[in-house]
Design a protein around this motif. Structure first.
Motif, PDB file in Angstrom:
ATOM      1  N   GLY A 279     -43.545  23.162  23.803  1.00  0.00           N
ATOM      2  CA  GLY A 279     -42.513  23.651  22.902  1.00  0.00           C
ATOM      3  C   GLY A 279     -41.119  23.641  23.517  1.00  0.00           C
ATOM      4  N   GLN A 280     -41.028  23.316  24.818  1.00  0.00           N
ATOM      5  CA  GLN A 280     -39.745  23.256  25.509  1.00  0.00           C
ATOM      6  C   GLN A 280     -39.233  21.810  25.546  1.00  0.00           C
ATOM      7  OE1 GLN A 280     -38.183  25.937  26.368  1.00  0.00           O
ATOM      8  NE2 GLN A 280     -39.874  27.364  26.002  1.00  0.00           N
ATOM      9  N   PRO A 281     -37.956  21.591  25.864  1.00  0.00           N
ATOM     10  CA  PRO A 281     -37.410  20.229  25.940  1.00  0.00           C
ATOM     11  C   PRO A 281     -38.209  19.342  26.892  1.00  0.00           C
ATOM     12  CG  PRO A 281     -35.640  21.833  26.033  1.00  0.00           C
ATOM     13  CD  PRO A 281     -36.920  22.615  26.111  1.00  0.00           C
ATOM     14  N   GLU A 282     -38.351  18.058  26.553  1.00  0.00           N
ATOM     15  CA  GLU A 282     -39.167  17.141  27.339  1.00  0.00           C
ATOM     16  C   GLU A 282     -38.599  16.901  28.733  1.00  0.00           C
ATOM     17  OE1 GLU A 282     -39.826  13.541  25.247  1.00  0.00           O
ATOM     18  OE2 GLU A 282     -40.966  14.474  23.608  1.00  0.00           O
ATOM     19  N   ARG A 283     -37.303  17.113  28.915  1.00  0.00           N
ATOM     20  CA  ARG A 283     -36.686  16.852  30.217  1.00  0.00           C
ATOM     21  C   ARG A 283     -37.056  17.903  31.266  1.00  0.00           C
ATOM     22  NH1 ARG A 283     -32.128  13.525  30.675  1.00  0.00           N
ATOM     23  NH2 ARG A 283     -31.095  15.011  32.045  1.00  0.00           N
ATOM     24  N   LEU A 284     -37.697  18.973  30.833  1.00  0.00           N
ATOM     25  CA  LEU A 284     -38.148  19.986  31.781  1.00  0.00           C
ATOM     26  C   LEU A 284     -39.496  19.577  32.369  1.00  0.00           C
ATOM     27  CD1 LEU A 284     -37.259  23.312  29.924  1.00  0.00           C
ATOM     28  CD2 LEU A 284     -35.943  22.128  31.692  1.00  0.00           C
ATOM     29  N   SER A 285     -39.680  19.842  33.656  1.00  0.00           N
ATOM     30  CA  SER A 285     -40.913  19.457  34.333  1.00  0.00           C
ATOM     31  C   SER A 285     -41.089  20.321  35.565  1.00  0.00           C
ATOM     32  CB  SER A 285     -40.858  17.981  34.744  1.00  0.00           C
ATOM     33  OG  SER A 285     -39.887  17.804  35.767  1.00  0.00           O
ATOM     34  N   LEU A 286     -42.133  20.041  36.329  1.00  0.00           N
ATOM     35  CA  LEU A 286     -42.362  20.731  37.590  1.00  0.00           C
ATOM     36  C   LEU A 286     -41.134  20.624  38.497  1.00  0.00           C
ATOM     37  CD1 LEU A 286     -44.189  22.081  39.756  1.00  0.00           C
ATOM     38  CD2 LEU A 286     -45.039  19.783  40.313  1.00  0.00           C
ATOM     39  N   TYR A 287     -40.507  19.455  38.510  1.00  0.00           N
ATOM     40  CA  TYR A 287     -39.352  19.218  39.372  1.00  0.00           C
ATOM     41  C   TYR A 287     -38.151  20.056  38.960  1.00  0.00           C
ATOM     42  CZ  TYR A 287     -37.285  16.224  42.978  1.00  0.00           C
ATOM     43  OH  TYR A 287     -36.729  15.745  44.147  1.00  0.00           O
ATOM     44  N   SER A 288     -38.154  20.540  37.727  1.00  0.00           N
ATOM     45  CA  SER A 288     -37.029  21.344  37.246  1.00  0.00           C
ATOM     46  C   SER A 288     -36.865  22.634  38.036  1.00  0.00           C
ATOM     47  CB  SER A 288     -37.208  21.669  35.756  1.00  0.00           C
ATOM     48  OG  SER A 288     -37.192  20.496  34.975  1.00  0.00           O
ATOM     49  N   PHE A 289     -37.941  23.127  38.644  1.00  0.00           N
ATOM     50  CA  PHE A 289     -37.828  24.320  39.489  1.00  0.00           C
ATOM     51  C   PHE A 289     -36.772  24.101  40.580  1.00  0.00           C
ATOM     52  CE2 PHE A 289     -42.473  25.473  38.491  1.00  0.00           C
ATOM     53  CZ  PHE A 289     -42.103  26.465  37.605  1.00  0.00           C
ATOM     54  N   ARG A 290     -36.770  22.918  41.142  1.00  0.00           N
ATOM     55  CA  ARG A 290     -35.826  22.567  42.215  1.00  0.00           C
ATOM     56  C   ARG A 290     -34.386  22.592  41.704  1.00  0.00           C
ATOM     57  NH1 ARG A 290     -35.201  19.778  47.104  1.00  0.00           N
ATOM     58  NH2 ARG A 290     -33.965  17.871  47.057  1.00  0.00           N
ATOM     59  N   HIS A 291     -34.187  22.081  40.499  1.00  0.00           N
ATOM     60  CA  HIS A 291     -32.842  22.070  39.916  1.00  0.00           C
ATOM     61  C   HIS A 291     -32.392  23.486  39.556  1.00  0.00           C
ATOM     62  CE1 HIS A 291     -32.248  17.650  39.433  1.00  0.00           C
ATOM     63  NE2 HIS A 291     -33.558  17.693  39.635  1.00  0.00           N
ATOM     64  N   THR A 292     -33.343  24.330  39.171  1.00  0.00           N
ATOM     65  CA  THR A 292     -33.005  25.734  38.905  1.00  0.00           C
ATOM     66  C   THR A 292     -32.504  26.397  40.176  1.00  0.00           C
ATOM     67  OG1 THR A 292     -34.656  25.899  37.150  1.00  0.00           O
ATOM     68  CG2 THR A 292     -33.930  27.967  38.157  1.00  0.00           C
ATOM     69  N   CYS A 293     -33.189  26.155  41.279  1.00  0.00           N
ATOM     70  CA  CYS A 293     -32.759  26.727  42.565  1.00  0.00           C
ATOM     71  C   CYS A 293     -31.365  26.224  42.936  1.00  0.00           C
ATOM     72  CB  CYS A 293     -33.763  26.372  43.650  1.00  0.00           C
ATOM     73  SG  CYS A 293     -33.356  27.085  45.264  1.00  0.00           S
ATOM     74  N   ALA A 294     -31.106  24.936  42.713  1.00  0.00           N
ATOM     75  CA  ALA A 294     -29.789  24.370  43.035  1.00  0.00           C
ATOM     76  C   ALA A 294     -28.690  25.077  42.252  1.00  0.00           C
ATOM     77  CB  ALA A 294     -29.779  22.872  42.744  1.00  0.00           C
ATOM     78  N   ASP A 295     -28.916  25.294  40.958  1.00  0.00           N
ATOM     79  CA  ASP A 295     -27.911  25.963  40.139  1.00  0.00           C
ATOM     80  C   ASP A 295     -27.736  27.420  40.553  1.00  0.00           C
ATOM     81  OD1 ASP A 295     -27.333  23.710  38.759  1.00  0.00           O
ATOM     82  OD2 ASP A 295     -28.183  24.340  36.839  1.00  0.00           O
ATOM     83  N   LEU A 296     -28.832  28.069  40.928  1.00  0.00           N
ATOM     84  CA  LEU A 296     -28.725  29.457  41.375  1.00  0.00           C
ATOM     85  C   LEU A 296     -27.990  29.550  42.708  1.00  0.00           C
ATOM     86  CD1 LEU A 296     -32.272  30.854  40.447  1.00  0.00           C
ATOM     87  CD2 LEU A 296     -30.086  31.316  39.303  1.00  0.00           C
ATOM     88  N   LEU A 297     -28.192  28.574  43.581  1.00  0.00           N
ATOM     89  CA  LEU A 297     -27.444  28.546  44.843  1.00  0.00           C
ATOM     90  C   LEU A 297     -25.950  28.466  44.570  1.00  0.00           C
ATOM     91  CD1 LEU A 297     -29.700  26.158  46.964  1.00  0.00           C
ATOM     92  CD2 LEU A 297     -29.106  28.511  47.571  1.00  0.00           C
ATOM     93  N   ARG A 298     -25.573  27.622  43.615  1.00  0.00           N
ATOM     94  CA  ARG A 298     -24.150  27.530  43.254  1.00  0.00           C
ATOM     95  C   ARG A 298     -23.665  28.845  42.653  1.00  0.00           C
ATOM     96  NH1 ARG A 298     -26.410  22.610  41.070  1.00  0.00           N
ATOM     97  NH2 ARG A 298     -26.028  20.873  42.510  1.00  0.00           N
ATOM     98  N   ALA A 299     -24.525  29.475  41.869  1.00  0.00           N
ATOM     99  CA  ALA A 299     -24.147  30.726  41.209  1.00  0.00           C
ATOM    100  C   ALA A 299     -23.889  31.849  42.213  1.00  0.00           C
ATOM    101  CB  ALA A 299     -25.247  31.160  40.226  1.00  0.00           C
ATOM    102  N   VAL A 300     -24.560  31.804  43.379  1.00  0.00           N
ATOM    103  CA  VAL A 300     -24.359  32.860  44.376  1.00  0.00           C
ATOM    104  C   VAL A 300     -23.323  32.479  45.423  1.00  0.00           C
ATOM    105  CG1 VAL A 300     -26.675  33.775  44.041  1.00  0.00           C
ATOM    106  CG2 VAL A 300     -26.277  32.052  45.829  1.00  0.00           C
ATOM    107  N   GLY A 301     -22.596  31.360  45.153  1.00  0.00           N
ATOM    108  CA  GLY A 301     -21.458  31.013  46.004  1.00  0.00           C
ATOM    109  C   GLY A 301     -21.680  29.930  47.024  1.00  0.00           C
TER     110      GLY A 301
END
Length: 345
Positions: A279-301
């Motif tokens: 039910g989620q967008p097809e571009r999401l996958s197991l590898y998306s966890f890594r991209h989430t971490c990258a964005d959170l790293l940017r979010a914390v400076g």
């Protein structure tokens, strides 16, 4: 007109290190009359095939067998020796231009060109070699890098929570725990799932401080930057021990056996994550966890270089986390990863 075309062809051949035989009825490349070592010595920036072979062998010892086959063929198809840095960069760009003109994907062409540069940086004295920044082909190749970087979307935090609940409901504690570590540390799935307990070890920095780290890329890495030490949060020690123990093979297993087992583990976890992503967008996958971490790293400076250092993207970013001789304190990566951990559900 014919003479001018022949002369131009001869000049290009000389530039590429393969002079033409000058005869009335033959205009095909032949072996250079000058011995290789003699030709190489005429320019201090020249490197020989033997020097490159040693560098390539060192690179191949650290990456997967699949990548070894791909990069060895690419090097054979594109590079020529003896050569200077400028000549090799020109060959890579001509190859990229031909691939793009033939309809090749910009992201794939960038991956190939960047891979060649990564290997050439291991040639003695060539650590600063890079792709050009100007020109239509250079811009297209670099744009392909941006496309490759954005090929997968980060997983929104509310979706992370849903996927994690789905994994836990399946009852496989190892898979559920692996997913948590992937998003907390920005690891490539294969980096975590190919390792045994030997990858969890103590590290002593230049100031004498001892701390527990996870050695990403210990059994095989994508490139030199991928081999890095990541400080392990005290609350994650048991999680790492559980996942690393789940590989189920002896520490003395061969590289091929480890790779085969790791691929099985990645495929299993990927399939389980896809169930949670229904039910989620097809571009999401197991590898998306890594991209989430990258964005959170940017979010914390975190700066771009710091993100690259934690994720194993850039040679510059890897200096503070390198396994090889890197003994700089890991205070900054530790603080950034702790901040990321606090933001996760």
């Amino acid at each position: 007109m014919l003479e001018a075309m022949t002369a131009l062809k001869a000049l290009r051949a000389v530039r590429d290190g393969s002079p033409l035989a000058v005869t009335p009825d033959a205009h095909v490349p032949v072996e250079a009359m000058m011995p290789q070592e003699s030709a190489a010595s005429s320019n201090p920036d020249n490197r020989t095939a033997a020097e490159f072979t040693e560098a390539l062998d060192g690179y191949c010892e650290r990456v997967s067998s699949g990548r070894v086959a791909i990069m060895r063929k690419l090097c054979k198809d594109v590079l020529r020796w003896p050569s200077t840095q400028a000549e090799q960069v020109e060959r890579i760009m001509r190859y990229a231009e031909g691939k793009l003109a033939g309809g090749g994907k910009a992201s794939s062409v960038h991956t190939q060109a960047a891979g060649l540069i990564t290997i050439l940086r291991e040639v003695p004295g060539w650590s600063g070699i890079s792709l050009p920044k100007t020109g239509a082909v250079a811009r297209a190749v670099r744009a392909g890098g941006a496309l490759s970087k954005e090929a997968r979307d980060p997983m929104p935090l509310d979706v992370v929570k849903v996927v994690q609940a789905s994994l836990e409901a399946r009852g496989d504690e190892v898979d559920a725990t692996a997913a948590k570590l992937l998003v907390r540390y920005g690891l490539r799935p294969i980096e975590l799932l190919q390792e045994g307990r030997a990858a969890l070890t103590d590290r002593v920095d230049i100031l004498g401080k001892r701390e527990l780290v996870f050695r990403a890329g210990l059994s095989g890495a994508k490139n030199a930057a991928s081999r890095r030490d990541l400080p392990v949060h005290a609350d994650d020690v048991k999680a790492f021990e559980l996942v690393l123990g789940g590989i189920g093979i002896d520490d003395t297993a061969t590289k091929a056996e480890r790779e085969r087992r790791a691929r099985q583990r990645v495929s299993r976890l990927s399939a389980a994550v896809r169930i949670g992503l229904r039910g989620q967008p097809e571009r999401l996958s197991l590898y998306s966890f890594r991209h989430t971490c990258a964005d959170l790293l940017r979010a914390v400076g975190a700066s771009g270089e710091e993100v690259g250092g934690v994720l194993g993207h850039t040679a510059g970013g890897s200096k503070a986390t390198s396994i090889y001789g890197g003994t700089a304190p890991l205070d900054r990566p530790r603080a950034l990863l702790a901040a990321v951990r606090d933001l996760l559900p």
